[in-house]
Enzyme design. Sequence first.
Site, PDB file in Angstrom:
ATOM      1  CG  HIS A  22       4.932 -10.004 122.339  1.00 19.51           C
ATOM      2  ND1 HIS A  22       5.972 -10.763 121.909  1.00 19.51           N
ATOM      3  CD2 HIS A  22       4.510  -9.306 121.249  1.00 19.51           C
ATOM      4  CE1 HIS A  22       6.185 -10.555 120.621  1.00 19.51           C
ATOM      5  NE2 HIS A  22       5.320  -9.658 120.194  1.00 19.51           N
ATOM      6  CG  HIS A  25       8.696  -7.344 121.945  1.00 19.97           C
ATOM      7  ND1 HIS A  25       7.370  -7.163 122.275  1.00 19.97           N
ATOM      8  CD2 HIS A  25       8.808  -7.059 120.619  1.00 19.97           C
ATOM      9  CE1 HIS A  25       6.707  -6.781 121.192  1.00 19.97           C
ATOM     10  NE2 HIS A  25       7.552  -6.715 120.181  1.00 19.97           N
ATOM     11  CB  CYS A 130       3.883  -6.279 103.366  1.00 25.48           C
ATOM     12  SG  CYS A 130       3.429  -6.861 105.019  1.00 25.48           S
ATOM     13  CB  CYS A 133       7.260  -6.025 105.766  1.00 28.87           C
ATOM     14  SG  CYS A 133       6.962  -7.760 105.964  1.00 28.87           S
ATOM     15  CB  CYS A 148       3.332 -10.672 104.015  1.00 28.04           C
ATOM     16  SG  CYS A 148       4.567 -10.577 105.322  1.00 28.04           S
ATOM     17  CG  HIS A 151       3.107  -8.901 108.863  1.00 29.04           C
ATOM     18  ND1 HIS A 151       4.320  -8.725 108.228  1.00 29.04           N
ATOM     19  CD2 HIS A 151       3.261  -8.422 110.123  1.00 29.04           C
ATOM     20  CE1 HIS A 151       5.156  -8.139 109.067  1.00 29.04           C
ATOM     21  NE2 HIS A 151       4.545  -7.948 110.218  1.00 29.04           N
ATOM     22  CE  LYS A 300       7.781 -12.844 114.779  1.00 31.11           C
ATOM     23  NZ  LYS A 300       7.740 -11.640 114.005  1.00 31.11           N
ATOM     24  CE  LYS A 303      -2.064  -4.720 118.922  1.00 28.32           C
ATOM     25  NZ  LYS A 303      -2.660  -4.024 119.979  1.00 28.32           N
TER      26      LYS A 303
HETATM   27  N1  MSP Z   1      11.189  -1.975 114.553  1.00 24.47           N
HETATM   28  C1  MSP Z   1      11.739  -3.118 113.933  1.00 24.47           C
HETATM   29  C2  MSP Z   1      13.208  -3.254 114.275  1.00 24.47           C
HETATM   30  C3  MSP Z   1      14.050  -2.076 113.939  1.00 24.47           C
HETATM   31  S1  MSP Z   1      15.687  -2.287 114.497  1.00 24.47           S
HETATM   32  C4  MSP Z   1      16.480  -0.958 113.947  1.00 24.47           C
HETATM   33  C5  MSP Z   1      10.991  -4.361 114.399  1.00 24.47           C
HETATM   34  N2  MSP Z   1      10.321  -4.273 115.540  1.00 24.47           N
HETATM   35  S2  MSP Z   1       9.478  -5.454 116.228  1.00 24.47           S
HETATM   36  O1  MSP Z   1       8.789  -4.851 117.333  1.00 24.47           O
HETATM   37  O2  MSP Z   1       8.691  -6.123 115.274  1.00 24.47           O
HETATM   38  O3  MSP Z   1      10.528  -6.410 116.845  1.00 24.47           O
HETATM   39  C6  MSP Z   1      11.021  -7.529 116.150  1.00 24.47           C
HETATM   40  C7  MSP Z   1      11.968  -8.249 117.063  1.00 24.47           C
HETATM   41  O4  MSP Z   1      11.300  -8.582 118.292  1.00 24.47           O
HETATM   42  C8  MSP Z   1      12.482  -9.569 116.543  1.00 24.47           C
HETATM   43  O5  MSP Z   1      13.554  -9.429 115.642  1.00 24.47           O
HETATM   44  C9  MSP Z   1      12.870 -10.235 117.842  1.00 24.47           C
HETATM   45  O6  MSP Z   1      14.034  -9.666 118.364  1.00 24.47           O
HETATM   46  C10 MSP Z   1      11.709  -9.859 118.740  1.00 24.47           C
HETATM   47  N3  MSP Z   1      10.579 -10.761 118.579  1.00 24.47           N
HETATM   48  C11 MSP Z   1       9.274 -10.392 118.406  1.00 24.47           C
HETATM   49  N4  MSP Z   1       8.497 -11.507 118.345  1.00 24.47           N
HETATM   50  C12 MSP Z   1       9.266 -12.599 118.464  1.00 24.47           C
HETATM   51  C13 MSP Z   1       9.010 -13.977 118.550  1.00 24.47           C
HETATM   52  N5  MSP Z   1       7.792 -14.485 118.481  1.00 24.47           N
HETATM   53  N6  MSP Z   1      10.061 -14.800 118.743  1.00 24.47           N
HETATM   54  C14 MSP Z   1      11.351 -14.333 118.879  1.00 24.47           C
HETATM   55  N7  MSP Z   1      11.609 -13.036 118.820  1.00 24.47           N
HETATM   56  C15 MSP Z   1      10.621 -12.140 118.558  1.00 24.47           C
HETATM   57  O7  MSP Z   1      11.082  -5.369 113.713  1.00 24.47           O
END
Ligand code: MSP
Length: 518
Positions: A22, A25, A130, A133, A148, A151, A300, A303
């Site tokens: 999304h 990411h 959690c 997390c 949390c 979440h 934020k 999903k």
């Molecule tokens: N799998 C772990 C990361 C492990 S790294 C060794 C994880 N994954 S995640 O799919 O939740 O991705 C989190 C990351 O996605 C955030 O740190 C950021 O880079 C990006 N983002 C996901 N949603 C976001 C927003 N709404 N806004 C900005 N960045 C976001 O955590």
Amino acid sequence: MSSQIHRSYVTTPLYYVNARPHLGHSYTTILADVFKRHRSQRGEKVTFLSGTDEHGEKIEQMAKSQGKDCLEFANEIAQDFLCTWEKMGISFDIFYRTTDSNHALAVQHALQTLKDRGEIVFREYEGKYCVGCERFLNDSELNDQGFCPDHLKKPEPRKEANYFFLMSKYQNALIEHMEKNPQSIRPEHYRQEMLSFLKQPLTDLCISRPKERLKWGIELPFDSKFVTYVWFDALLNYLVATGWPGKNWDKELWESVNHLIAKDILKAHSIYWTSMLLALGVKPAKELHVSGYWLVDGTKMSKSLGNVIRPIEVEEKFGRDTLRFYLLREMSYGLDSTFTLEGYINCINAYLANGIGNFVSRVYTIAKKNLGTVSFKENELTETDRNLLSLRTKTRDAWDAGFTELKYQNAIKAWSELVTSCDLYVNEMKPWALAKDPSQTQRLHVVMGVCLRMIQSLGALIAPVLPNTAKAIAIALNLEERAFEQIKNGFEDRTYFTLTEDVPRLFPRVQIPAPETD
Ligand code: MSP
């Protein structure tokens, strides 16, 4: 031995495969792509890693709920991430998956090394867990309702015997590392946040999960009844991708790493990861760049909260490159930002359609219609012409400073101001009037030549952010795309341009869609 060419290693987080890609990411991934393209333009050799984090309870639960085998499920979503980034033209070099067998061997090596050094112990633990997390949370981390904060769910009480990494030992070393290396966590307020977190006693890190509760993970090399905690497994990817712990480990590449993340995973990167590296005797990551969140409707985007914007859909609808420009222009790096469709469309219209798009089509139309080939001599330039041309160096310096200081907004604003200066120049020079006066033909060549040089430079500067636009400009000006690769030592100035292509229509204006009625 260090090589002559400066090297950098840039990483995104490995995204969990419990959600499709999304906008959140995409932001970090686009930023890593822009980082790579910008530094490559300045002559660095950059290696860019992205990938997927595929183990853990969340993934296992989701696969089960869809009646799928965990790996089959992970394969589908990992493929979705890979295809999305490919379609968006993301220039990653490594797409890392934690289900690769090489990864499991390296994680087991790390675990065994730490166990042999007495850094991992077995003990019973009771706490609040959690699943989102994938960890136990302290009371101080919960919000007022005991939920949390990321979440918005109440953590479950859990009691179990597990293996712990003695992270608490590293409290002072972490503080020392953060204090001695101000660049290690950026922007600065996140480093301060972690230093203040470290004023409380640091707990040890639970790094195992009993198989009776979770099977989908990397088995501990010293106890087959347990799998590895997903964060301990996933974080190692950054290092393993550089060849660690093999004989051909590219230490130089590792030591040039810039991890790009958002603030949700700051603690995991600055505390867990740094102490893991210290325990393994590996130098901690050079820089951690931390962004705020993209918010939709004030929360934020994620999903689990159901307010998701899909990058591919947005790109298809509003044009390539536009999302990259909007995201970089809109977010003040390190702080939260709100995505609104209206803001996005206004940005496209104001800076892309009416800005660079209009300038390029205006100049190209006049030059092509009246001249076809533009040719002039350096000594024909007037002071006004030279003044405009000289603004480019100032803009490039402001642009580079924006990147160095992680103030991407400033870089984009400086560039947009240069587009405005170009527009003002055209308004003042009135090339349409010069075209009507046969005695002014050579002056028209000069004015158009200045504008085309400006277009070439604007394209070169913005290429990391708008790669497809830069490509279209290169084609229109009959330049090789290579012309945009190296602008370290200034702009490649020409006195001759052949315009044989159609007038580039870079960014059509976009209408704000009427609200849907039920
Ligand atoms: N799998 C772990 C990361 C492990 S790294 C060794 C994880 N994954 S995640 O799919 O939740 O991705 C989190 C990351 O996605 C955030 O740190 C950021 O880079 C990006 N983002 C996901 N949603 C976001 C927003 N709404 N806004 C900005 N960045 C976001 O955590």
